[in-house]
Design a protein around this motif. Structure first.
Motif, PDB file in Angstrom:
ATOM      1  N   LEU A  28      67.597  58.984  42.321  1.00  0.00           N
ATOM      2  CA  LEU A  28      67.313  58.591  40.950  1.00  0.00           C
ATOM      3  C   LEU A  28      67.106  57.084  40.852  1.00  0.00           C
ATOM      4  O   LEU A  28      67.848  56.316  41.461  1.00  0.00           O
ATOM      5  N   VAL A  29      66.099  56.672  40.097  1.00  0.00           N
ATOM      6  CA  VAL A  29      65.892  55.262  39.792  1.00  0.00           C
ATOM      7  C   VAL A  29      66.168  55.054  38.310  1.00  0.00           C
ATOM      8  O   VAL A  29      65.926  55.938  37.491  1.00  0.00           O
ATOM      9  N   HIS A  30      66.701  53.898  37.966  1.00  0.00           N
ATOM     10  CA  HIS A  30      67.036  53.536  36.594  1.00  0.00           C
ATOM     11  C   HIS A  30      65.848  52.771  36.022  1.00  0.00           C
ATOM     12  O   HIS A  30      65.474  51.727  36.548  1.00  0.00           O
ATOM     13  N   GLU A  31      65.234  53.318  34.976  1.00  0.00           N
ATOM     14  CA  GLU A  31      64.032  52.715  34.409  1.00  0.00           C
ATOM     15  C   GLU A  31      64.161  52.575  32.898  1.00  0.00           C
ATOM     16  O   GLU A  31      64.907  53.313  32.262  1.00  0.00           O
ATOM     17  N   MET A  32      63.408  51.628  32.355  1.00  0.00           N
ATOM     18  CA  MET A  32      63.341  51.482  30.915  1.00  0.00           C
ATOM     19  C   MET A  32      62.054  52.134  30.427  1.00  0.00           C
ATOM     20  O   MET A  32      60.978  51.890  30.976  1.00  0.00           O
ATOM     21  N   CYS A  33      62.184  52.985  29.404  1.00  0.00           N
ATOM     22  CA  CYS A  33      61.025  53.605  28.774  1.00  0.00           C
ATOM     23  C   CYS A  33      60.776  52.918  27.443  1.00  0.00           C
ATOM     24  O   CYS A  33      61.723  52.551  26.747  1.00  0.00           O
ATOM     25  N   ALA A  34      59.543  52.781  27.084  1.00  0.00           N
ATOM     26  CA  ALA A  34      59.186  52.237  25.781  1.00  0.00           C
ATOM     27  C   ALA A  34      58.333  53.272  25.069  1.00  0.00           C
ATOM     28  O   ALA A  34      57.284  53.673  25.559  1.00  0.00           O
ATOM     29  N   ASP A  35      58.812  53.736  23.923  1.00  0.00           N
ATOM     30  CA  ASP A  35      58.078  54.702  23.110  1.00  0.00           C
ATOM     31  C   ASP A  35      57.160  53.917  22.191  1.00  0.00           C
ATOM     32  O   ASP A  35      57.590  53.361  21.187  1.00  0.00           O
ATOM     33  N   LEU A  36      55.893  53.858  22.540  1.00  0.00           N
ATOM     34  CA  LEU A  36      54.924  53.066  21.784  1.00  0.00           C
ATOM     35  C   LEU A  36      54.460  53.767  20.515  1.00  0.00           C
ATOM     36  O   LEU A  36      53.843  53.143  19.662  1.00  0.00           O
ATOM     37  N   GLU A  37      54.753  55.053  20.378  1.00  0.00           N
ATOM     38  CA  GLU A  37      54.317  55.812  19.207  1.00  0.00           C
ATOM     39  C   GLU A  37      55.452  56.081  18.223  1.00  0.00           C
ATOM     40  O   GLU A  37      55.342  56.939  17.361  1.00  0.00           O
ATOM     41  N   SER A  38      56.537  55.350  18.322  1.00  0.00           N
ATOM     42  CA  SER A  38      57.673  55.531  17.426  1.00  0.00           C
ATOM     43  C   SER A  38      57.289  55.096  16.012  1.00  0.00           C
ATOM     44  O   SER A  38      56.527  54.149  15.820  1.00  0.00           O
ATOM     45  N   ASP A  39      57.819  55.787  15.006  1.00  0.00           N
ATOM     46  CA  ASP A  39      57.531  55.444  13.615  1.00  0.00           C
ATOM     47  C   ASP A  39      58.107  54.089  13.226  1.00  0.00           C
ATOM     48  O   ASP A  39      57.600  53.435  12.315  1.00  0.00           O
ATOM     49  N   SER A  40      59.154  53.656  13.908  1.00  0.00           N
ATOM     50  CA  SER A  40      59.800  52.387  13.572  1.00  0.00           C
ATOM     51  C   SER A  40      59.364  51.249  14.491  1.00  0.00           C
ATOM     52  O   SER A  40      60.043  50.250  14.605  1.00  0.00           O
ATOM     53  N   GLY A  41      58.236  51.385  15.128  1.00  0.00           N
ATOM     54  CA  GLY A  41      57.762  50.378  16.070  1.00  0.00           C
ATOM     55  C   GLY A  41      58.094  50.778  17.491  1.00  0.00           C
ATOM     56  O   GLY A  41      58.414  51.922  17.770  1.00  0.00           O
ATOM     57  N   VAL A  42      58.042  49.840  18.405  1.00  0.00           N
ATOM     58  CA  VAL A  42      58.316  50.125  19.806  1.00  0.00           C
ATOM     59  C   VAL A  42      59.812  50.346  19.995  1.00  0.00           C
ATOM     60  O   VAL A  42      60.635  49.543  19.583  1.00  0.00           O
ATOM     61  N   SER A  43      60.163  51.469  20.597  1.00  0.00           N
ATOM     62  CA  SER A  43      61.549  51.820  20.856  1.00  0.00           C
ATOM     63  C   SER A  43      61.757  51.864  22.367  1.00  0.00           C
ATOM     64  O   SER A  43      61.035  52.562  23.069  1.00  0.00           O
ATOM     65  N   ALA A  44      62.734  51.096  22.866  1.00  0.00           N
ATOM     66  CA  ALA A  44      63.001  51.059  24.304  1.00  0.00           C
ATOM     67  C   ALA A  44      64.347  51.713  24.599  1.00  0.00           C
ATOM     68  O   ALA A  44      65.292  51.588  23.821  1.00  0.00           O
ATOM     69  N   PHE A  45      64.430  52.433  25.712  1.00  0.00           N
ATOM     70  CA  PHE A  45      65.653  53.098  26.117  1.00  0.00           C
ATOM     71  C   PHE A  45      65.649  53.283  27.633  1.00  0.00           C
ATOM     72  O   PHE A  45      64.598  53.307  28.256  1.00  0.00           O
ATOM     73  N   TRP A  46      66.860  53.385  28.210  1.00  0.00           N
ATOM     74  CA  TRP A  46      67.007  53.536  29.658  1.00  0.00           C
ATOM     75  C   TRP A  46      67.076  55.003  30.053  1.00  0.00           C
ATOM     76  O   TRP A  46      67.682  55.802  29.352  1.00  0.00           O
ATOM     77  N   VAL A  47      66.452  55.346  31.165  1.00  0.00           N
ATOM     78  CA  VAL A  47      66.473  56.707  31.696  1.00  0.00           C
ATOM     79  C   VAL A  47      66.711  56.656  33.201  1.00  0.00           C
ATOM     80  O   VAL A  47      66.584  55.611  33.819  1.00  0.00           O
ATOM     81  N   HIS A  48      67.063  57.795  33.756  1.00  0.00           N
ATOM     82  CA  HIS A  48      67.091  57.988  35.201  1.00  0.00           C
ATOM     83  C   HIS A  48      65.963  58.956  35.534  1.00  0.00           C
ATOM     84  O   HIS A  48      65.853  60.011  34.922  1.00  0.00           O
ATOM     85  N   ARG A  49      65.107  58.565  36.484  1.00  0.00           N
ATOM     86  CA  ARG A  49      63.988  59.406  36.888  1.00  0.00           C
ATOM     87  C   ARG A  49      64.104  59.690  38.376  1.00  0.00           C
ATOM     88  O   ARG A  49      64.335  58.802  39.188  1.00  0.00           O
ATOM     89  N   CYS A  50      63.931  60.961  38.729  1.00  0.00           N
ATOM     90  CA  CYS A  50      63.958  61.368  40.132  1.00  0.00           C
ATOM     91  C   CYS A  50      62.616  61.015  40.773  1.00  0.00           C
ATOM     92  O   CYS A  50      61.561  61.375  40.246  1.00  0.00           O
ATOM     93  N   ILE A  51      62.671  60.320  41.905  1.00  0.00           N
ATOM     94  CA  ILE A  51      61.418  59.948  42.559  1.00  0.00           C
ATOM     95  C   ILE A  51      60.818  61.104  43.347  1.00  0.00           C
ATOM     96  O   ILE A  51      59.667  61.049  43.749  1.00  0.00           O
ATOM     97  N   GLN A  52      61.594  62.173  43.528  1.00  0.00           N
ATOM     98  CA  GLN A  52      61.093  63.329  44.273  1.00  0.00           C
ATOM     99  C   GLN A  52      60.401  64.343  43.362  1.00  0.00           C
ATOM    100  O   GLN A  52      59.278  64.743  43.606  1.00  0.00           O
ATOM    101  N   CYS A  53      61.079  64.783  42.276  1.00  0.00           N
ATOM    102  CA  CYS A  53      60.497  65.827  41.412  1.00  0.00           C
ATOM    103  C   CYS A  53      60.030  65.298  40.054  1.00  0.00           C
ATOM    104  O   CYS A  53      59.350  66.006  39.324  1.00  0.00           O
ATOM    105  N   GLY A  54      60.413  64.061  39.692  1.00  0.00           N
ATOM    106  CA  GLY A  54      59.956  63.475  38.437  1.00  0.00           C
ATOM    107  C   GLY A  54      60.807  63.806  37.226  1.00  0.00           C
ATOM    108  O   GLY A  54      60.476  63.423  36.108  1.00  0.00           O
ATOM    109  N   ASP A  55      61.921  64.502  37.401  1.00  0.00           N
ATOM    110  CA  ASP A  55      62.801  64.850  36.283  1.00  0.00           C
ATOM    111  C   ASP A  55      63.341  63.574  35.645  1.00  0.00           C
ATOM    112  O   ASP A  55      63.760  62.655  36.331  1.00  0.00           O
ATOM    113  N   VAL A  56      63.318  63.520  34.298  1.00  0.00           N
ATOM    114  CA  VAL A  56      63.799  62.365  33.552  1.00  0.00           C
ATOM    115  C   VAL A  56      65.036  62.773  32.766  1.00  0.00           C
ATOM    116  O   VAL A  56      65.048  63.808  32.102  1.00  0.00           O
ATOM    117  N   THR A  57      66.101  61.954  32.845  1.00  0.00           N
ATOM    118  CA  THR A  57      67.350  62.236  32.146  1.00  0.00           C
ATOM    119  C   THR A  57      67.810  60.965  31.439  1.00  0.00           C
ATOM    120  O   THR A  57      67.823  59.892  32.031  1.00  0.00           O
TER     121      THR A  57
END
Length: 77
Positions: A28-57
Motif C-alpha cells: 500500500l502507498v499513502h496518497e493524497m486525493c483531490a476531488d476536483l468536482e466537489s460542490d464546496s470546491g477542491v476537497s483533498a483527503f488521504w487514501v491508501h492505494r494498493c500498487i498491485q490491484c489498485g484497491d483504494v481505502t
C-alpha cells in the motif's frame, strides 16, 4: 475526476488502516486525493492505494465497511 498525488508510504496517520492490501496482500502507498468536482470546491483527503490491484481505502470506506458488517450481523441475528 480525482487527481492523485504521491506521498511517502511510511507516514500513515491511522493505525486502523492495514499495512498490506486486504484483497491481494499487495503493498500500500499513502496518497493524497483531490476531488476536483466537489460542490464546496477542491476537497483533498488521504487514501491508501494498493500498487498491485489498485484497491483504494480511506477512513470513509473503512467506516462504511464496519457499519455494513454490523448491519449484516444484526440482520442475521
Amino acid at each position: 475526476m480525482n487527481r492523485m498525488i504521491f506521498h511517502a508510504a511510511g507516514t500513515t496517520a491511522k493505525e486502523s488502516i492495514p499495512q498490506s492490501c486486504t484483497r491481494c496482500n499487495g503493498y500500500l502507498v499513502h496518497e493524497m486525493c483531490a476531488d476536483l468536482e466537489s460542490d464546496s470546491g477542491v476537497s483533498a483527503f488521504w487514501v491508501h492505494r494498493c500498487i498491485q490491484c489498485g484497491d483504494v481505502t480511506d477512513e470513509v470506506i473503512l467506516r462504511n465497511r464496519l457499519s455494513g458488517a454490523e448491519t449484516v450481523c444484526a440482520a442475521a441475528a
